[in-house]
Design an enzyme around this catalytic site. Structure first.
Site, PDB file in Angstrom:
ATOM      1  N   ARG A   1     -43.649  70.191 -70.424  1.00  0.00           N
ATOM      2  CA  ARG A   1     -44.393  68.925 -70.332  1.00  0.00           C
ATOM      3  C   ARG A   1     -44.458  68.206 -71.676  1.00  0.00           C
ATOM      4  O   ARG A   1     -44.454  66.969 -71.713  1.00  0.00           O
ATOM      5  CB  ARG A   1     -45.807  69.190 -69.815  1.00  0.00           C
TER       6      ARG A   1
ATOM      7  N   LYS B   1     -46.878  75.715 -44.967  1.00  0.00           N
ATOM      8  CA  LYS B   1     -47.779  75.262 -43.904  1.00  0.00           C
ATOM      9  C   LYS B   1     -47.537  73.839 -43.423  1.00  0.00           C
ATOM     10  O   LYS B   1     -47.382  72.929 -44.233  1.00  0.00           O
ATOM     11  CB  LYS B   1     -49.213  75.332 -44.413  1.00  0.00           C
TER      12      LYS B   1
ATOM     13  N   GLY C   1     -43.586  70.468 -55.470  1.00  0.00           N
ATOM     14  CA  GLY C   1     -44.025  71.843 -55.215  1.00  0.00           C
ATOM     15  C   GLY C   1     -42.984  72.885 -55.530  1.00  0.00           C
ATOM     16  O   GLY C   1     -42.237  72.765 -56.495  1.00  0.00           O
TER      17      GLY C   1
ATOM     18  N   GLY D   1     -48.362  67.563 -57.250  1.00  0.00           N
ATOM     19  CA  GLY D   1     -49.312  66.844 -56.387  1.00  0.00           C
ATOM     20  C   GLY D   1     -49.013  65.359 -56.323  1.00  0.00           C
ATOM     21  O   GLY D   1     -49.104  64.740 -55.258  1.00  0.00           O
TER      22      GLY D   1
END
Ligand code: AMP
Length: 417
Positions: free
Chosen positions: A36, A219, A375, A398
């Site tokens: 980062r 999911k 993700g 996110g």
């Protein structure tokens, strides 16, 4: 009006830059992955090279009060090394007036962790567990009120504002969005933000057809909004990974012990019907690698995905699934990939994800535009060595997921509006 970093005149100006220096640290406060920090360097070096000075602001971790464990002091040595100039430090991001005023061209000042203040996120802290709704509302109002002064203070340090923190672009925080209004003529994206925004536009606004989305992961519940938004945009929707079994069950298949969400079967059916109405080709796994135990070393076999026996669990897609998907992926001109096709953390069940990574890379080499983001698929392509063989790998989990859901990201909107 939004400005561009390449044409803005930084000479003699102080730029306050929201960076995402939320890097992982070990128990001795050594940085274990500086990706980062390195990602922000082109922007930071540009400002310095053009004769400007830098005021850097970031969060680190999730402190709920001043906590030395989360001090950005731990990383200034490394930031300084990366930039090749000393980095001064302001121990309180709200008391940096003097240091900011004294900054000369080419100098760098880093502010202490913004989240030492509740005002950064604008959420009340320290509320009693049994607080009444009135007390909660009053505390929220109070922090929103004091947030105005917090933002005004940060803005007062600088002449222009750059947002280069895509990882927090989905948050309407003081430093990521609210501060922009103090710089109506002097606000811009940093290079990293710009690349992320372009990547999102390339798939969601300007996709070349056929456009294929590969959505995997664990999911359905965490990807419902993604699926719904993409249905109106894509030509092909490949649903893989653990989330595929809810769809397979919805079609009447037996999924054994595979991950699935019974309560989402109606939504899965709705998605399939809507896809049919819209002419979107939904492709599910036809062959699955199964085990009786969630372990890398458990014996496995491959069976049709709709006939997984009781006591067995789907861990990865099988070769026939990949054959089907290869035809779709290789014919695509735009590809968006989010979520692995199996339990890729176990080498025995990583083959499907690796094959998909290889296919996306091959399609890219034939001229397709490919974005991997939001993700674990990012971790997978990086681990498997395909990161530089796709068009773009997003840095914001996110934030990218919310973008793919079709949401407006406050950090982007604050610059563009
Ligand atoms: P997500 O964060 O939703 O993208 O999910 C990523 C996780 O999904 C990874 O940790 C994978 O191990 C997991 N996953 C993918 N396929 C399966 C599967 N068939 N069964 C259980 N977990 C899976």
């Amino acid at each position: 009006m939004q400005k561009h970093i390449d044409t803005y005149d930084f000479k003699g100006k102080k730029a306050i830059v929201r960076v995402d220096f939320n890097v992982p640290l070990d128990e001795n406060f050594k940085i274990t992955d500086d990706t980062r920090i390195r990602a922000a360097l082109p922007t930071l070096k540009k400002v310095l090279a053009e004769g400007g000075s830098l005021i850097l602001m970031s969060h680190l971790g999730r402190p709920k009060k001043v906590d030395p464990k989360f001090s950005l002091k731990h990383i200034i040595g490394h930031v300084s090394e990366c930039l090749g100039v000393p980095v001064q430090f302001a121990e309180d991001c709200q008391k940096a007036d003097g240091q900011a005023a004294a900054l000369k061209p080419g100098e760098v000042l880093m502010l202490e962790n913004l989240r030492f203040y509740a005002e950064e996120e604008g959420k009340p802290r320290g509320l009693a567990e049994d607080a009444t709704d009135e007390e909660k509302a009053a505390a929220k109002k109070a922090v929103k009120e004091s947030q105005k002064e917090f933002v005004r203070k940060l803005a007062s340090y600088a002449d222009c504002y750059i947002n280069d923190a895509f990882g927090t672009a989905h948050r309407a925080h003081a430093s990521t969005a609210l501060i922009a209004k103090y710089f109506p003529e002097d606000k811009m994206f940093g290079y990293l933000m710009e690349k992320e925004v372009k990547a999102i536009d390339n798939v969601l606004k300007n996709a070349r057809r056929p456009f294929t989305a590969i959505i995997g992961g664990s999911k359905v519940s965490s990807k419902l909004a993604v699926l719904e938004n993409l249905l109106g945009k894509v030509d092909n929707l490949i649903i893989c990974g653990g989330m595929g079994y809810t769809f397979i069950k919805a079609e009447g298949g037996s999924v054994g012990n595979s991950l699935h969400e019974d309560d989402l079967i109606p939504q899965a059916n709705e998605i399939m019907t809507k896809a049919e109405d819209l002419g979107v080709n939904v492709s599910l796994s036809v062959e699955t690698r199964i085990t009786q135990e969630f372990s890398n070393d458990a014996p496995f076999k491959e069976v049709p995905s709709h006939q997984i026996p009781d006591g067995w669990e789907g861990m990865d897609c099988g070769p026939s699934s990949i054959e089907n998907w290869a035809r779709i992926i290789l014919a695509s001109k735009t590809i968006l990939w989010n979520g692995p096709a199996g339990v890729f953390e176990f080498p025995t069940f990583a083959a499907g994800t690796e094959k998909i990574a290889g296919l996306v890379a091959e399609a890219t080499s034939r001229g397709a535009y490919s974005l991997v983001g939001g993700g674990d698929s990012v971790a997978a392509v990086t681990k498997m060595g395909f990161a530089d063989k796709v068009s773009y790998v997003s840095t914001g989990g996110g934030a990218m997921l919310e973008a793919i859901e079709g949401k407006t990201l406050p950090g982007i909107a604050a610059i563009e509006e």
